[in-house]
Design a protein around this motif. Sequence first.
Motif, PDB file in Angstrom:
ATOM      1  N   ALA A  39      54.998 -31.602   3.012  1.00 42.42           N
ATOM      2  CA  ALA A  39      54.482 -30.603   2.069  1.00 42.42           C
ATOM      3  C   ALA A  39      55.416 -29.402   1.887  1.00 42.42           C
ATOM      4  O   ALA A  39      55.528 -28.864   0.785  1.00 42.42           O
ATOM      5  N   HIS A  40      56.086 -29.000   2.988  1.00 43.34           N
ATOM      6  CA  HIS A  40      56.818 -27.731   2.902  1.00 43.34           C
ATOM      7  C   HIS A  40      58.097 -27.802   2.076  1.00 43.34           C
ATOM      8  O   HIS A  40      58.755 -26.790   1.857  1.00 43.34           O
ATOM      9  N   LYS A  41      58.458 -29.005   1.620  1.00 43.28           N
ATOM     10  CA  LYS A  41      59.631 -29.118   0.743  1.00 43.28           C
ATOM     11  C   LYS A  41      59.213 -28.999  -0.721  1.00 43.28           C
ATOM     12  O   LYS A  41      60.055 -28.947  -1.608  1.00 43.28           O
ATOM     13  N   ILE A  42      57.905 -29.011  -0.971  1.00 42.11           N
ATOM     14  CA  ILE A  42      57.425 -28.961  -2.358  1.00 42.11           C
ATOM     15  C   ILE A  42      56.499 -27.751  -2.578  1.00 42.11           C
ATOM     16  O   ILE A  42      55.532 -27.843  -3.312  1.00 42.11           O
ATOM     17  N   ARG A  66      47.497 -29.653  -3.632  1.00 38.48           N
ATOM     18  CA  ARG A  66      47.706 -28.742  -4.760  1.00 38.48           C
ATOM     19  C   ARG A  66      49.203 -28.653  -5.084  1.00 38.48           C
ATOM     20  O   ARG A  66      49.604 -28.666  -6.245  1.00 38.48           O
ATOM     21  N   ALA A  67      50.041 -28.571  -4.042  1.00 38.93           N
ATOM     22  CA  ALA A  67      51.493 -28.489  -4.248  1.00 38.93           C
ATOM     23  C   ALA A  67      51.998 -29.740  -4.971  1.00 38.93           C
ATOM     24  O   ALA A  67      52.845 -29.666  -5.870  1.00 38.93           O
ATOM     25  N   THR A 111      60.572 -24.436   1.523  1.00 38.74           N
ATOM     26  CA  THR A 111      60.225 -23.646   0.344  1.00 38.74           C
ATOM     27  C   THR A 111      59.102 -22.679   0.700  1.00 38.74           C
ATOM     28  O   THR A 111      58.344 -22.927   1.639  1.00 38.74           O
ATOM     29  N   PRO A 112      58.983 -21.601  -0.052  1.00 40.23           N
ATOM     30  CA  PRO A 112      57.826 -20.728   0.160  1.00 40.23           C
ATOM     31  C   PRO A 112      56.577 -21.420  -0.385  1.00 40.23           C
ATOM     32  O   PRO A 112      56.682 -22.278  -1.266  1.00 40.23           O
ATOM     33  N   VAL A 113      55.427 -21.060   0.133  1.00 39.50           N
ATOM     34  CA  VAL A 113      54.178 -21.613  -0.393  1.00 39.50           C
ATOM     35  C   VAL A 113      53.926 -20.990  -1.772  1.00 39.50           C
ATOM     36  O   VAL A 113      53.945 -19.774  -1.922  1.00 39.50           O
ATOM     37  N   ASP A 114      53.711 -21.839  -2.754  1.00 36.91           N
ATOM     38  CA  ASP A 114      53.409 -21.377  -4.109  1.00 36.91           C
ATOM     39  C   ASP A 114      52.087 -20.594  -4.066  1.00 36.91           C
ATOM     40  O   ASP A 114      51.138 -21.032  -3.412  1.00 36.91           O
TER      41      ASP A 114
END
Length: 400
Positions: free
Chosen positions: A202-205, A252-253, A13-16
């Motif tokens: 983390a990168h999936k959320i 944070r994510a 996912t992109p970083v929010d």
Amino acid sequence: MTAMIYCDYNATTPVDPRVLEAMLPLFSEDFANASSGHTAGRAVARLVEQARGQVAALVGAGRRNVVFTSGATEAANLAIRGVLAGAEPGRRRILVAATEHKAVLAAAQDAARIHGGSVGLIRVLRNGTPDLDHLASLLSRNVVLVAVMAANSETGAIADVRRACQLTHSAGALYLCDVTQAAGKIPVALEAQEIDLAVLSAHKIYGPKGVGALVASRPLQNRMTPLIVGGGQERGLRSGTVNSAGIVGFGRAAAIAAAELATDADRLRHLTALLHRLLAEKLTGVELNGPTVTRLPNTLNLRFAGADADAVMTSTPQVAVSAGSACKGSSTEPSHVLTAMGLDSTAALESLRFSLGRPTTEDEVHTAADHVVTAVDHVRSLHHRSRPSSRAHTPTRTRA
Ligand SMILES: Cc1ncc(COP(=O)(O)O)c(C=O)c1O
Ligand code: FES
């Protein structure tokens, strides 16, 4: 040129933007080493501990149970190797669902090879959910660890984690649950379900790449052997200066995912159903790989009979989808997940995974569906042209 429509959120996912904002100070003013005893170091350590609590809360675990790693892959290796290294000699068998991620499958094989154990595969049903009756039949006093993931990355199939865990415990074994795809998409309650070990990334959320976690109870952590030794960070289980920026972003994510889970899930369920309906209306020979109901709200794995998935992907560069998992890249091997469900290699190689995400819009779904319909029609027509004797897959289209 139209912009690319990204439908591959299960790959990453992109970083929010809110996550990025939380991370930025860690690269500048809050750059200190979280292990340093001075004020600056202690301030960063507090941010890391806050993130530990946020990650723990997303998966229903205690803060002290979270061990930060470089991702789910490292966490799975640590969990499996860490448990097997300390297992009794007569109890070194690992059971893993046939559709587990390679991080778990390979780590189990490797740990068994290194520590003189063995690996058994738990079958899955035709819809991709693990066959827990088969698990029950495989359990014995030799089994030290069972791994059944909460939700599958390729099909979105959701497992009955509660029952898998209960069966495992009744045989005296430990239960490892890969919640990498479930976290943030469906509720995860590790403590309530008494899950011993879990891994996530983390990168999936909508967090950064290169950071993840192992979740394990304190007594279990104390029994485990680390993969990486050195300065003794993360209670000796993962030495090396902690990735403070990544961890703060992960935290944070996780907090955002927990707060927005219900609304995200409803919206994504609607968009995924819309995509499925549009494709099934405009194309024949569309088959769902995965459960109709017990499925991640964002995931849709479809077979387009007679249309090779790689060829469809090549014909529709405007849409980012995947054939199997991202780490397989463009390999022509059929997906181990789909073949474990009983698809033959042709059917598996004609399957595409769509996974939608927080930024996906209804307009994007309509446009993506149009592109995919055109591409599938195109690939099927090529196939028929190159093989004049073959029958059309669509009943309305007959060759002269
Ligand atoms: C279910 C599952 N487990 C583990 C992983 C590995 O995560 P990472 O690449 O962050 O180590 C992934 C990512 O593809 C996944 O989907
Ligand atoms: S990147 Fe998801 S399966 Fe490898």
